[in-house]
Motif scaffolding. Structure first.
Motif, short mmCIF file in Angstrom:
data_model
loop_
_atom_site.label_atom_id
_atom_site.label_comp_id
_atom_site.label_asym_id
_atom_site.label_seq_id
_atom_site.Cartn_x
_atom_site.Cartn_y
_atom_site.Cartn_z
N VAL A 4 0.85 -1.19 0.00
CA VAL A 4 0.00 0.00 0.00
C VAL A 4 0.89 1.25 0.00
N ALA A 5 1.92 1.25 0.86
CA ALA A 5 2.81 2.43 0.94
C ALA A 5 3.53 2.64 -0.39
N MET A 6 4.05 1.58 -0.97
CA MET A 6 4.83 1.74 -2.21
C MET A 6 3.92 2.15 -3.38
N LEU A 7 2.71 1.61 -3.44
CA LEU A 7 1.83 1.98 -4.55
C LEU A 7 1.39 3.43 -4.44
N ASN A 8 1.20 3.88 -3.19
CA ASN A 8 0.80 5.28 -3.03
C ASN A 8 1.92 6.25 -3.40
N GLU A 9 3.14 5.75 -3.52
CA GLU A 9 4.27 6.57 -4.01
C GLU A 9 4.24 6.71 -5.53
N CYS A 10 3.49 5.86 -6.21
CA CYS A 10 3.49 5.86 -7.68
C CYS A 10 2.59 6.98 -8.21
N ALA A 11 3.14 7.78 -9.11
CA ALA A 11 2.36 8.89 -9.67
C ALA A 11 1.16 8.34 -10.43
N GLY A 12 -0.03 8.81 -10.05
CA GLY A 12 -1.25 8.40 -10.78
C GLY A 12 -1.97 7.23 -10.15
N ILE A 13 -1.38 6.64 -9.09
CA ILE A 13 -2.03 5.49 -8.45
C ILE A 13 -2.45 5.88 -7.03
N GLU A 14 -3.66 5.44 -6.67
CA GLU A 14 -4.12 5.65 -5.28
C GLU A 14 -4.55 4.31 -4.74
N CYS A 15 -3.95 3.93 -3.60
CA CYS A 15 -4.23 2.59 -3.08
C CYS A 15 -4.80 2.64 -1.66
N PRO A 16 -6.09 2.39 -1.52
CA PRO A 16 -6.65 2.32 -0.16
C PRO A 16 -6.11 1.10 0.57
N THR A 17 -6.03 1.19 1.90
CA THR A 17 -5.62 0.00 2.65
C THR A 17 -6.83 -0.93 2.78
N SER A 18 -6.58 -2.17 3.20
CA SER A 18 -7.67 -3.15 3.19
C SER A 18 -7.77 -3.81 4.56
N ASP A 19 -8.91 -4.43 4.84
CA ASP A 19 -9.12 -5.08 6.14
C ASP A 19 -8.65 -6.52 6.15
N GLY A 20 -8.65 -7.15 4.98
CA GLY A 20 -8.33 -8.56 4.97
C GLY A 20 -8.13 -9.11 3.57
N ALA A 21 -8.22 -10.45 3.45
CA ALA A 21 -7.86 -11.20 2.23
C ALA A 21 -6.38 -10.92 1.92
N PHE A 22 -5.96 -11.12 0.69
CA PHE A 22 -4.57 -10.74 0.36
C PHE A 22 -4.53 -9.97 -0.94
N TYR A 23 -5.51 -9.05 -1.02
CA TYR A 23 -5.61 -8.22 -2.22
C TYR A 23 -5.64 -6.75 -1.84
N VAL A 24 -5.11 -5.93 -2.74
CA VAL A 24 -5.43 -4.51 -2.70
C VAL A 24 -5.97 -4.15 -4.09
N TYR A 25 -6.72 -3.04 -4.11
CA TYR A 25 -7.45 -2.71 -5.33
C TYR A 25 -7.25 -1.23 -5.66
N PRO A 26 -6.01 -0.88 -6.07
CA PRO A 26 -5.72 0.53 -6.32
C PRO A 26 -6.44 1.09 -7.54
N SER A 27 -6.64 2.39 -7.49
CA SER A 27 -7.19 3.11 -8.64
C SER A 27 -6.03 3.54 -9.54
N CYS A 28 -6.26 3.44 -10.86
CA CYS A 28 -5.26 3.98 -11.80
C CYS A 28 -5.89 5.12 -12.60
N ALA A 29 -6.89 5.78 -11.98
CA ALA A 29 -7.59 6.87 -12.69
C ALA A 29 -6.61 7.94 -13.16
N GLY A 30 -5.57 8.20 -12.35
CA GLY A 30 -4.61 9.25 -12.68
C GLY A 30 -3.75 8.92 -13.89
N LEU A 31 -3.86 7.71 -14.41
CA LEU A 31 -3.01 7.31 -15.55
C LEU A 31 -3.79 7.21 -16.85
N ILE A 32 -5.11 7.30 -16.72
CA ILE A 32 -5.95 7.17 -17.93
C ILE A 32 -5.71 8.40 -18.83
N GLY A 33 -5.49 8.15 -20.10
CA GLY A 33 -5.21 9.24 -21.05
C GLY A 33 -3.73 9.44 -21.29
#
Ligand code: GLU
Length: 402
Positions: free
Chosen positions: A306-335
């Motif tokens: 989560v910390a490393m993905l949030n460092e990536c320009a254009g990616i926003e990664c919410p933290t999660s409660d469980g499982a072993f997945y994260v589901y970041p947004s790449c809205a900032g990279l579209i276009g």
């Protein structure tokens, strides 16, 4: 004329399985691929479980069993539901299938008439809508975006229910977001459901044990006992015991439904593997302490990713409660444009670019019903995850502006 039936036209291949096999194929060709697509733990199945499987083979437990599970496994499942969820079931209320997947499929096939509606909050696990479609039902998708914590509200649930609603499928913690319904979130949903007596509840609890930061798992039939007579509580050994390949899923629910599900299984696959069933008995009845270090490892990996993905320009990664997945947004990279001049128009374009340019395999959000996002499975070593996040960062830097 094609040999393929019309019903196949209603569904698409499983994106999670497609990405996993594509990553394997590229690896076999000698490409340097970091696979974050597969939804399976990287830990080995615990030794005591493997030993139980070997003992079962040596004892000749290599023949057909009861179609929907051995009495020993049903008893272990009854004990599990009581211990972990405070739910009481009889053997006639328990079914065992070849993975949670078959259990869900049997339930939908056994209950849906053409046109029956199934409410599915999105993002959802890729197979729910397609299973509903195969069973001639109609998926009713409820959008649950990141700013709602990827969770369905009681108002949304109320609005989605019609006279044709047969099921609502809940999955907590969620594949693909890791979001979990707290007790009060769940109570708000079950308060709606008690009012609508024709609606059944399918709770996919496959990630029950994989929760972090003190998150407390709950399941609908436990939160609202009045719903138990119309709830199918689905679980399995795949994720918590790292037994994905053994293919054992199970469920507790009303006897009439369980019997109908066994009828389908009896005319399709018969019993799940006898050896796997014996292994699952050992897993469920055995000492559960092996799980603690796994949970610590998963939590550390999640925090790093989560910390490393949030460092990536254009990616926003919410933290999660469980499982072993994260589901970041790449809205900032579209276009944006890749170094080859290709425009990133969708999350699928982005994950294809990650695979092509950086050899990082993950699954595009469109497959889970919420774009533009992508799913990362952090069930991989910290070293691999660090390298993958660095490559994703590099891929983002290389994209040129709108
Ligand atoms: N449930 C896992 C996943 O989402 C395994 C693959 C599958 O059956 O979809 O990746």
């Amino acid at each position: 004329m094609s040999v393929i039936a019309n019903r196949l036209g209603r569904i698409k291949p499983s994106a999670t399985l497609a990405v996993t096999s594509k990553a394997k194929e590229l690896k076999a060709q000698g490409r340097d691929i970091l696979g974050l697509g597969a939804g399976e733990p990287d830990f080995d199945t615990p030794d005591f479980v493997k030993e139980a499987a070997k003992a079962a083979m040596d004892a000749g437990q290599t023949k057909y069993t009861n179609v929907d599970g051995t009495p020993e496994l049903k008893d272990a499942i009854i004990a599990k539901f009581k211990r972990d969820n405070g739910l009481e079931y009889e053997r006639t209320e328990i079914t065992v299938g070849t993975g949670g997947k078959q259990v869900l499929y049997n339930a939908l096939m056994a209950t849906l008439n053409a046109g029956d509606e199934v409410i599915i909050p999105a993002p959802y696990w890729v197979s729910y809508p397609d299973m509903v479609l195969l069973a001639e039902g109609e998926p009713v998708i409820v959008d649950c975006p990141a700013n709602a914590g990827f969770k369905m509200t009681p108002e949304q649930l109320e609005a989605a229910i019609t006279s044709k609603t047969k099921w609502v499928i809940l999955n907590t913690p969620s594949n693909p977001t890791g979001a979990g319904y707290t007790h009060s979130d769940m109570k708000a949903l079950t308060d709606v459901l008690v009012k609508h007596e024709h609606v059944w509840v399918m709770s996919d609890d496959m990630y029950e044990h994989l929760v972090y930061d003190g998150f407390e798992f709950c399941t609908p039939a436990q939160v609202e006992p009045k719903l138990k007579s119309r709830t199918l509580t689905v679980n399995g050994v795949s994720k918590a015991y790292s037994m994905t390949g053994w293919r054992i899923g199970f469920a507790g629910g009303p006897a009439e439904l369980i019997k109908a599900m066994a009828k389908i299984q009896g005319q399709s696959t018969s019993n799940p593997c006898s050896i796997s069933q014996a292994a699952a008995v050992a897993a469920l009845n055995g000492d559960q302490s092996f799980m603690q270090p796994w949970l610590e490892a998963f939590k550390a990996r999640r925090d790093m990713v989560v910390a490393m993905l949030n460092e990536c320009a254009g990616i926003e990664c919410p933290t999660s409660d469980g499982a072993f997945y994260v589901y970041p947004s790449c809205a900032g990279l579209i276009g944006k444009q890749t170094p080859d001049g290709k425009v990133i128009e969708t999350d699928e374009d982005f994950v294809s670019y990650l695979l092509e340019a950086q050899g990082v395999a993950c699954v595009h959000g469109e497959a889970f019903g919420l774009s533009p996002h992508f799913r990362i499975s952090y069930a991989a070593s910290e070293l691999l995850l660090k390298e993958a996040c660095e490559r994703i960062n590099h891929a983002c830097i290389e994209l040129v502006g709108k």
